[in-house]
Write an enzyme that holds these catalytic residues in place. Structure first.
Site, mmCIF file in Angstrom:
data_model
loop_
_atom_site.group_PDB
_atom_site.id
_atom_site.type_symbol
_atom_site.label_atom_id
_atom_site.label_comp_id
_atom_site.label_asym_id
_atom_site.label_seq_id
_atom_site.Cartn_x
_atom_site.Cartn_y
_atom_site.Cartn_z
ATOM 1 C CG ASN A 9 -1.692 1.265 1.403
ATOM 2 O OD1 ASN A 9 -1.746 2.090 0.492
ATOM 3 N ND2 ASN A 9 -2.310 1.440 2.566
ATOM 4 C CE LYS A 11 -0.230 3.376 4.768
ATOM 5 N NZ LYS A 11 -0.223 3.513 6.207
ATOM 6 C CG HIS A 95 -6.039 2.244 5.007
ATOM 7 N ND1 HIS A 95 -5.621 3.188 5.914
ATOM 8 C CD2 HIS A 95 -5.027 1.352 4.887
ATOM 9 C CE1 HIS A 95 -4.392 2.866 6.317
ATOM 10 N NE2 HIS A 95 -4.013 1.763 5.705
ATOM 11 C CD GLU A 97 -3.089 5.769 6.603
ATOM 12 O OE1 GLU A 97 -3.045 5.844 5.366
ATOM 13 O OE2 GLU A 97 -2.177 5.251 7.292
ATOM 14 C CD GLU A 167 -3.797 -2.188 7.238
ATOM 15 O OE1 GLU A 167 -2.719 -2.464 6.713
ATOM 16 O OE2 GLU A 167 -4.381 -1.104 7.041
ATOM 17 N N GLY A 173 2.170 2.383 10.723
ATOM 18 C CA GLY A 173 3.167 3.436 10.572
ATOM 19 C C GLY A 173 3.813 3.863 11.884
ATOM 20 C CB SER A 212 4.746 -1.622 12.052
ATOM 21 O OG SER A 212 4.364 -0.266 12.249
HETATM 22 P P1 PGA Z 1 2.514 0.386 7.605
HETATM 23 O O1 PGA Z 1 1.077 0.626 6.928
HETATM 24 O O2 PGA Z 1 3.025 -0.932 7.073
HETATM 25 O O3 PGA Z 1 3.344 1.547 7.158
HETATM 26 O O4 PGA Z 1 2.288 0.336 9.079
HETATM 27 C C1 PGA Z 1 0.183 -0.432 6.719
HETATM 28 C C2 PGA Z 1 -1.090 0.094 6.121
HETATM 29 O O5 PGA Z 1 -1.580 1.136 6.572
HETATM 30 O O6 PGA Z 1 -1.661 -0.504 5.180
#
Ligand code: PGA
Length: 251
Positions: A9, A11, A95, A97, A167, A173, A212
Site C-alpha cells: 500500500n 499510500k 483503510h 486512514e 490492521e 506506521g 508495521s
Molecule cells: P505500515 O502501513 O506498514 O506503514 O504500518 C500499513 C497500512 O496502513 O496498510
C-alpha cells in the site's frame, strides 16, 4: 491451503521516476519470491504507469480507494469500473486512514465494498481497532461491528474471493506491531465471524495482517494459522525490503 498474498500500500507516496525503479526492481526480484501472490496498490494517477510496467508480469495491482457510486456528478471521485479500465485486480476499502481522516463510516465502507464487487474487483476490506479501543478491551466488538456492516449489506457470498485485512490502528506506521499471538487471535475471530454465516467462504478467505510489517517480523506473523499474508505500507516503498517480506510469506 490458502494462497499467500502480500499487498503493498504505497499510500500517497511516489513519483513517476521512483515508481519505475521500484516496479522494475520488484519484477526483477519476483522469481525469488516463490509461490506467493504479490500486488501493489498505488495512487490513482499512477495506475496507467503501473499497468504498462506490470501487465506482462505476475505482479498484480490495484487502487487504494473508490467511489461507492457507479457514475454521475461526483466531482473528484473514481468509480470501480474506471479502476477496471486500468487493469486493477484489487482495491483497498475502508483503510483506517480513510475512516479516521475522511470520515468514512461502516455504512459507506460497506457500499464501497459492494461497488467493488459489482465491477469484478477484489476488495481488500480493512478492519481494526484504535489503541483506546484495545486498551478498553473492545477489540473483538469493534472488529465484529466493522465486519458485520459489510456482511449485512453485501451478504456473506460476496466475501468469497474478497480479502480482509486486520490492521490495528495503533500499529500502522508506528513501528509497533501486534505480536503474532495478538494478530492470530483477531484473525481467528474474523474467520469465525464469517464462518458463522458460511463456513466454506470463511475457510477459503485470505486474511491479511497490516501494521508495521517488516522483513524482520514478517516470518513469524505470516506463520500464524489464520494469517495469509500482509498489507504493507512503509516497507512496500523499498524494493528489497518488500521482496524480503514476500519471501517470508513463502515459508
Ligand atoms: P505500515 O502501513 O506498514 O506503514 O504500518 C500499513 C497500512 O496502513 O496498510
Amino acid at each position: 491451503m490458502r494462497q499467500k498474498l502480500v499487498v503493498g500500500n504505497w499510500k500517497m507516496h511516489g513519483n513517476a521516476a521512483d515508481n519505475r525503479q521500484l516496479l522494475q526492481s520488484l519484477v526483477a526480484g519476483y522469481p525469488s519470491v516463490g509461490d506467493v501472490s504479490v500486488a501493489v496498490c498505488v495512487p490513482f494517477p499512477y495506475l496507467a504507469q503501473v499497468q504498462s510496467l506490470l501487465a506482462a508480469t505476475p505482479v498484480a495491482w490495484g487502487a487504494q480507494n473508490l467511489s461507492e457510486h457507479a457514475q454521475g456528478a461526483y466531482t473528484g471521485e473514481v468509480s470501480a469500473a474506471m479502476l477496471g479500465d486500468f487493469g486493477c485486480r484489487y482495491v483497498i476499502v475502508g483503510h483506517s486512514e480513510r475512516r479516521a481522516l475522511y470520515g468514512e463510516t461502516d455504512r459507506l465502507v460497506a457500499a464501497k465494498f459492494v461497488a467493488a464487487k459489482a465491477a469484478g474487483l477484489v476488495p481488500i476490506l480493512c478492519v481494526g481497532e484504535t489503541l483506546a479501543q484495545r486498551e478498553s478491551g473492545d477489540t473483538a466488538r469493534v472488529v465484529a461491528g466493522q465486519l458485520d456492516a459489510v456482511l449485512d449489506l453485501a451478504g456473506v457470498a460476496a466475501f468469497a474471493g474478497a480479502v480482509v485485512a486486520y490492521e490495528p490502528v495503533w500499529a500502522i506506521g508506528t513501528g509497533r506491531t501486534a505480536s503474532p499471538v495478538q494478530a492470530q487471535e483477531v484473525h481467528a475471530a474474523i474467520r469465525v465471524r464469517i464462518a458463522d454465516r458460511d463456513a466454506w467462504v470463511a475457510a477459503g478467505m485470505q486474511l491479511l495482517y497490516g501494521g508495521s510489517v517488516k522483513a524482520q517480523n514478517a516470518g513469524e506473523i505470516f506463520a500464524q494459522a489464520d494469517i495469509d499474508g500482509g498489507l504493507v505500507g512503509g516497507a512496500s516503498l523499498v524494493a528489497d525490503e518488500f521482496l524480503a517480506i514476500c519471501q517470508a510469506a513463502n515459508r
